[in-house]
Design a protein around this motif. Structure first.
Motif, PDB file in Angstrom:
ATOM      1  N   ARG A 136      72.218  44.975  62.356  1.00  0.00           N
ATOM      2  CA  ARG A 136      71.662  43.719  62.830  1.00  0.00           C
ATOM      3  C   ARG A 136      72.483  43.195  64.009  1.00  0.00           C
ATOM      4  O   ARG A 136      73.697  43.429  64.098  1.00  0.00           O
ATOM      5  CB  ARG A 136      71.637  42.681  61.704  1.00  0.00           C
TER       6      ARG A 136
ATOM      7  N   ALA B 193      65.013  44.854  58.341  1.00  0.00           N
ATOM      8  CA  ALA B 193      64.343  43.661  58.857  1.00  0.00           C
ATOM      9  C   ALA B 193      63.510  42.977  57.783  1.00  0.00           C
ATOM     10  O   ALA B 193      63.335  41.751  57.812  1.00  0.00           O
ATOM     11  CB  ALA B 193      63.465  44.032  60.048  1.00  0.00           C
TER      12      ALA B 193
ATOM     13  N   ILE C 217      57.023  39.424  62.629  1.00  0.00           N
ATOM     14  CA  ILE C 217      57.729  40.707  62.674  1.00  0.00           C
ATOM     15  C   ILE C 217      57.186  41.532  63.833  1.00  0.00           C
ATOM     16  O   ILE C 217      55.977  41.716  63.967  1.00  0.00           O
ATOM     17  CB  ILE C 217      57.566  41.479  61.348  1.00  0.00           C
TER      18      ILE C 217
ATOM     19  N   ARG D  93      66.298  38.274  61.566  1.00  0.00           N
ATOM     20  CA  ARG D  93      66.859  39.613  61.320  1.00  0.00           C
ATOM     21  C   ARG D  93      66.453  40.478  62.507  1.00  0.00           C
ATOM     22  O   ARG D  93      65.329  40.968  62.575  1.00  0.00           O
ATOM     23  CB  ARG D  93      66.339  40.214  60.010  1.00  0.00           C
TER      24      ARG D  93
END
Length: 492
Positions: free
Chosen positions: A419, A324, A374, A407
């Motif tokens: 992914r 990621a 994230i 991602r």
């Protein structure tokens, strides 16, 4: 198989002196040595796979500045030759009946032990915590104590009195371990030649430079490359496999290095999981909970991020975070390096793009800028020290409310960590609104056909993966917007 001429015994500091061992198979565990050779039976065998903590000991070594570092590890999975040049401390070393240590006395005073089987392991983890905080001049919170003891299980006392003891040990007059003799012994051991240990049960090489490791790996491609032994140790304990030739990465200082490079991180393959995750969470603070729940402190202290990546397990928690973040894996064979995106390293279940004689040298991790959001989640039956049913690290780059890159990386959903390409395609170039997140979630069945196993059903895994994408959308909103959205949904 003797690979080099300077064969010598394993040498380490234990019970106040430097000990030499020359007559045991290299896959003898530290726990076996303690109980069967050293008569230090305070250290117990429970699960023999690094889960229960009954076998916890403290390992000491000098850092680059020559300072003694003490960390608790599981003795049941560590092979004895990995102690070479290091110190081994057990419950016998921290105090006796007439001279209890602060941790031992607190366990007595707070009634932290019933059957007592787990108690030595708790004492060693508490001692490691005590030493670290006394050295730093700090005191842990109750939650920090609980996190430090996440690798120690008790089935009869209950954790409340043990945590009480963890707090109480800091109330007593400070009394730390005498570090001077340990430091002096380890400095003397630094003069030893790199370990080449030979026995009828096999051989163990511990090179100390990257070129030496590369030469050994290229010369003996069939040898087992050993890092933290948190997985390979189980090959012996549980599967009874023969490992005739081990090449150990843990004494190569360059492979343990973590440094800032090209605006991101260079993480050497032999850097411990604890040190690597500490650096990763500085780079991406939202990974902090995943770090705390990644295995347990004793496993993180021994295990390595490179070993976790090289293992290639579809339920490993390291790969989702690194993929990621857009990490590359740095591979080496002889003097040659090659790099590839980590996601391209995994070809199929337990199959990697790794040539004979090649090994992972490092991971290169770019630093995400402020345009990236994230979100990291570990879903498991048990909060601490458990295997993920689903691990998801979802990264989204936004500019002016529009998705530039995505991602979405999942572990536990396929034969490899991968992914979600269709889900990503559903959001790139689109405004980041609820319907976009929902479109991504609805695309997940095109990306994954998960299995049903003891950890979760296929339907549960897909539902969790779907919900985590919705959670990513909610996390990206400010508090006021979330309140309005919830109110509207309730009114509907």
């Amino acid at each position: 198989m003797n690979t080099r001429s300077n064969v010598r015994p394993v040498r380490f500091f234990h019970r106040g002196e430097i000990v030499e061992v020359a007559d045991l198979p290299p896959t003898t565990t530290v726990l076996q040595y303690l109980r069967e050779q050293a008569a230090c039976t305070g250290t117990k065998e429970g699960c023999a796979e690094g889960d229960c903590g009954a076998c916890t000991v403290i390992q000491g070594e000098l850092d680059a500045a020559g300072q003694l570092q003490l960390r608790n590890v599981n003795a049941c999975t560590q092979f004895l030759p990995t102690l070479d040049g290091r110190a081994l401390l057990t419950v016998e070393d921290v105090g006796g009946p007439q001279n209890l240590s602060p941790a031992q006395q607190a366990m007595v005073d707070c009634h932290g032990s019933q059957c007592g089987f787990c108690t030595p392991g708790f004492v060693m983890s508490m001692t490691a915590c005590y030493e670290r905080h006394q050295t730093a001049g700090t005191r842990p919170t109750r939650q920090e104590l609980a996190d430090d003891l996440a690798g120690n299980l008790c089935r009869c006392t209950g954790y409340r009195p043990i945590l009480d003891a963890g707090e109480a040990m800091f109330d007593a007059p400070a009394r730390c371990l005498d570090r001077a003799p340990i430091t002096a012994a380890l400095k003397a051991l630094q003069a030893d030649e790199p370990l080449d240990y030979a026995h009828a049960g096999g051989c163990f090489n511990a090179p100390q430079t990257v070129p030496d490791l590369a030469l050994l790996r290229e010369t003996y491609p069939a040898a087992t490359l050993l890092a933290g032994s948190t997985d390979i140790g189980l090959w012996v304990n549980k599967q009874f496999r023969e490992l005739p030739h081990l090449i150990y990465t843990g004494r190569v200082a360059a492979l343990r290095e973590i440094r800032n490079e090209d605006g991101g991180l260079w993480i050497g393959a032999a850097a411990s999981l604890e040190d690597a995750w500490a650096a990763l969470t500085e780079l991406a603070p939202s990974l902090a909970e995943l770090w705390r729940r990644f295995a347990s402190p004793p496993v993180r202290h021994a295990g390595t991020l490179g070993g976790n990546i090289a293992n290639g397990s579809p339920i490993g928690d390291g790969a989702p975070a690194l993929i990621a973040l857009g990490a590359e894996v740095v591979l080496r064979k002889g003097a040659q390096q090659r790099r590839l995106p980590l996601e391209a390293f995994y070809l199929d279940y337990m199959k990697k793009d790794l040539q004979p004689g090649e090994f992972i040298e490092a991971m290169q991790v770019p630093k995400p800028d402020t345009s990236w959001a994230i979100s990291a989640h570990k879903i498991s039956k048990r909060h601490d020290s458990d295997i993920s049913a689903v691990c998801a690290v979802l990264a989204l780059q936004l500019r002016n409310g529009t998705v530039q890159q995505a991602r979405f990386v999942y572990g536990g959903m396929a034969a490899i960590v991968k992914r979600a390409a269709h889900a990503e395609a559903a959001v790139v170039g689109q405004p980041w609104i609820e319907s976009t997140a929902e479109a991504a979630a609805l695309a997940l069945p095109q990306d994954f056909k998960p299995l049903t196993d003891m950890r979760a059903s296929d339907a549960y895994r897909l539902k969790v993966a779907h919900n985590l994408l919705r959670k990513l959308w909610l996390e990206s909103l400010d508090r006021r917007t979330v309140t309005v959205w919830r109110s509207a949904r309730l009114a509907a």
